[in-house]
Scaffold this active site. Sequence first.
Site, PDB file in Angstrom:
ATOM      1  N   LYS A  76       0.811  -1.225   0.000  1.00 19.64           N
ATOM      2  CA  LYS A  76       0.000   0.000   0.000  1.00 19.64           C
ATOM      3  C   LYS A  76       0.841   1.271   0.000  1.00 19.64           C
ATOM      4  O   LYS A  76       0.363   2.332  -0.408  1.00 19.64           O
ATOM      5  CB  LYS A  76      -0.922  -0.006   1.223  1.00 19.64           C
ATOM      6  CG  LYS A  76      -2.048  -1.038   1.140  1.00 19.64           C
ATOM      7  CD  LYS A  76      -3.176  -0.562   0.231  1.00 19.64           C
ATOM      8  CE  LYS A  76      -4.419  -1.449   0.381  1.00 19.64           C
ATOM      9  NZ  LYS A  76      -5.529  -0.966  -0.474  1.00 19.64           N
ATOM     10  N   SER A 129       0.960  -9.775  -0.187  1.00 17.35           N
ATOM     11  CA  SER A 129       0.719  -8.335  -0.225  1.00 17.35           C
ATOM     12  C   SER A 129       0.981  -7.605   1.077  1.00 17.35           C
ATOM     13  O   SER A 129       1.192  -6.395   1.069  1.00 17.35           O
ATOM     14  CB  SER A 129      -0.706  -8.067  -0.697  1.00 17.35           C
ATOM     15  OG  SER A 129      -1.634  -8.782   0.088  1.00 17.35           O
TER      16      SER A 129
END
Lengths: 327, 327
Positions: A55, A311
Site C-alpha cells: 500500500k 501483499s
Amino acid sequence: MKTDLPDAADVRAAAARIAGVAVRTPLLEFPALNARTGGRVFVKPEVLQRTGSFKFRGACNRLSQLSSAEAPGGIVAWSSGNHAQGVAAAAALRGLAACIVMPSDAPQLKVARTRGFGAEIVFYDRLKENREEIGRGLAAARGAIIVPPYDDPDIIAGQGTAALEIAEDASRLGVGLDAVLVPAGGGGLAAGTALAIGALLPDAKVYCVEPAQFDDHAQSLASGARIENPSGGHSICDALMAPLPGEVTFAINGPRLAGGLSVTDGEVEAAMRFAFEEMKLVVEPGGAVALAALLSGKHDARGAAVAIILSGGNVDAALFSRVLSAG
Amino acid sequence: MKTDLPDAADVRAAAARIAGVAVRTPLLEFPALNARTGGRVFVKPEVLQRTGSFKFRGACNRLSQLSSAEAPGGIVAWSSGNHAQGVAAAAALRGLAACIVMPSDAPQLKVARTRGFGAEIVFYDRLKENREEIGRGLAAARGAIIVPPYDDPDIIAGQGTAALEIAEDASRLGVGLDAVLVPAGGGGLAAGTALAIGALLPDAKVYCVEPAQFDDHAQSLASGARIENPSGGHSICDALMAPLPGEVTFAINGPRLAGGLSVTDGEVEAAMRFAFEEMKLVVEPGGAVALAALLSGKHDARGAAVAIILSGGNVDAALFSRVLSAG
C-alpha cells in the site's frame, strides 16, 4: 473518473516517482514451494515493503505529487490498516498531517503502527457507520485532501509498480510467466497488476484471489457487472473485506483479469503456516490468499511458471501465534 | 588441514558450484531498521536459503564434489539442526544416504525437517556424550564420509558465498561497507565471510557475534589463542553453542576478524520481535545475534553502512510465540 483510467505508462511513471523511497522488493523462489506445487513459483514479498505492505507504493505515488500548499489541512484516508500505514508514512515523508478513519476492530498492530508514523486516527463502527461519509466530513471540515484506498488512478498506478518489478525480474531471469495471482479487496493491486502485466507480459493471465465470503470480484468478473457481497460475511482477512469492486478498478479489471479465485480461512491459515515454516516470512491473512490458492490446488501450478504477491505482513502477534499453534 | 586453508578463490569456485541449486538470497534494506540504527543496514536474509539457513551452502559445496562411489555408506554429520538440514538436503539431491547425529534437545522443527529431507537421525545427550565420537564410530562402521559442520575447507568456502553475494550486491549498489556482522558458533560462516570480504571489500571490518555465555570467539580473538567456553553456560541460541572456535576456522579468523561481540538472550529475543514486526522475517535465536548487536547498540551503526547476516530461521512455533508474547 471513468474517463481518466490509468494505463501502463502511468505505472512506469509511478515507478520512477517512488524509486529510492519505496523498497524494490526482490522476486524470490523457494525450492520447497516449487516441490509442493509442481511448478516454478516466483514470490513477490511485499511484506518487505516499507510499512509492511504494497500500500505504500500507491500512497507514495499519490502524495509525491501533492504540495503542502495544495493540502493545507493535510490528508484524510480510510482504511482497515495497510493503506492507513502507507498514507501515514508517505504523508510523514512529505511533512503533511494525516488523519485516518479506521474500524474500531482493526488489528492492534495496524493501529499502533499507523499512529507510529504520526497519523491521527478516528475510529468508526464497521457494522453501523459509513467510513467514507465520516472521512468526507473530516476532509471538508479541515480542508484536507482525500486519498482513497483503491478507486484512484494514482493509487492504482502506484500499486502496479509491484507487478512491473515482477515482469522486469522475470524477464531478467528469462522466465515467461503463465499466471500472476494477486489478492483483491477493492481491486487496486489487481488493476495495477493487470495494467503492468498486460503491457510487459501479455501472455500471462492475471487472477485475483479473495476470501470465500468476500468473493465479489469473482462474482463480478463472472457476471460482467459489479456485484456486492452479501452482508454478514466473515473472514480472517481483515484487509480484504471491501463490499464490492471499485468503480475505477473494475473498469480496468473487468476486461483484463482471467478470473477470480477464492479461499477459505482454513486455507489461508495453512498458507500462513507454510510461509512461517518453509519460507520464513511473516504474512498476514489477507496477504496470504494467493499462496493459499496455490497450496490448496485452487490454482494448479503443475508445470507452469506462476508469480504470486504476498501483499502484506501486518499481523498481530497473538493472532499469528494462534494460527501457528492450530497447525 | 592447517596447511590447506581455503582462500577467496575457493569461495568463488564454491559459488560457481552451488549456483542454481542454492538460492541467491537478496540484499535487503529496511527504512525502519535504518531509522532505528542511524545508519544504512544491509540485511542478508539466509532464512530464505534452501533449508532455512546458510548451512546448505557449505554442505552443497562439499557434497557436489563427492560421487556415490566415493561414499558407498553415504554421509555422516553432527549438528544441532541447521547443518543437519543442509547436509540432508544436499545428500538427497545427490542421491546419497545421510545419517545425522543430533542432540536429543534439538528444536523439534529442526528434527522434523532433517527427517523430512530423508535423513536418518541418531540422537545423543549433549551434556554427557561426545557427538564427534559417535559420528566417527558410525562413519567407520558404514564406510560413510564425514561432513563436519565447520572445520573443513569446502564447508568454509561454501559458507563464504553468502558474503561474496553481499560484496557483489553492495558494489552493484555503489555502497562501500564499513562493517559486516555475522553469527559465530564454530566459526565457519565467519571464516568464509572473512575470506570473501577481505578479497572484495578490504576496507570493511568483519565482526563475529555470539551469545553472552558462548563468547569463545571474542575471548579467543582478544587473547590470540583458542579459548574454550566455561561449562554450564546457557543460551536460547541452540545453533551457536560450539565449545570453542574450530582449528581451521580460527586459523582464518584469528588474523582477519576485527573482533567479537556478544549479546544476551533478552537482546536476541528483542531482535526476533523487531524482525517479526518491522521486517516480517522469521529469524531463529542464533540467526538474530547480528541484528541484536545492532539494535542493542553493541555495534554502533550511526552514519555507517553495515551488512548483517540473518543466518537461519528454523525456530519452533511454540518458542517463536513465546518470544513474541514476551515483548
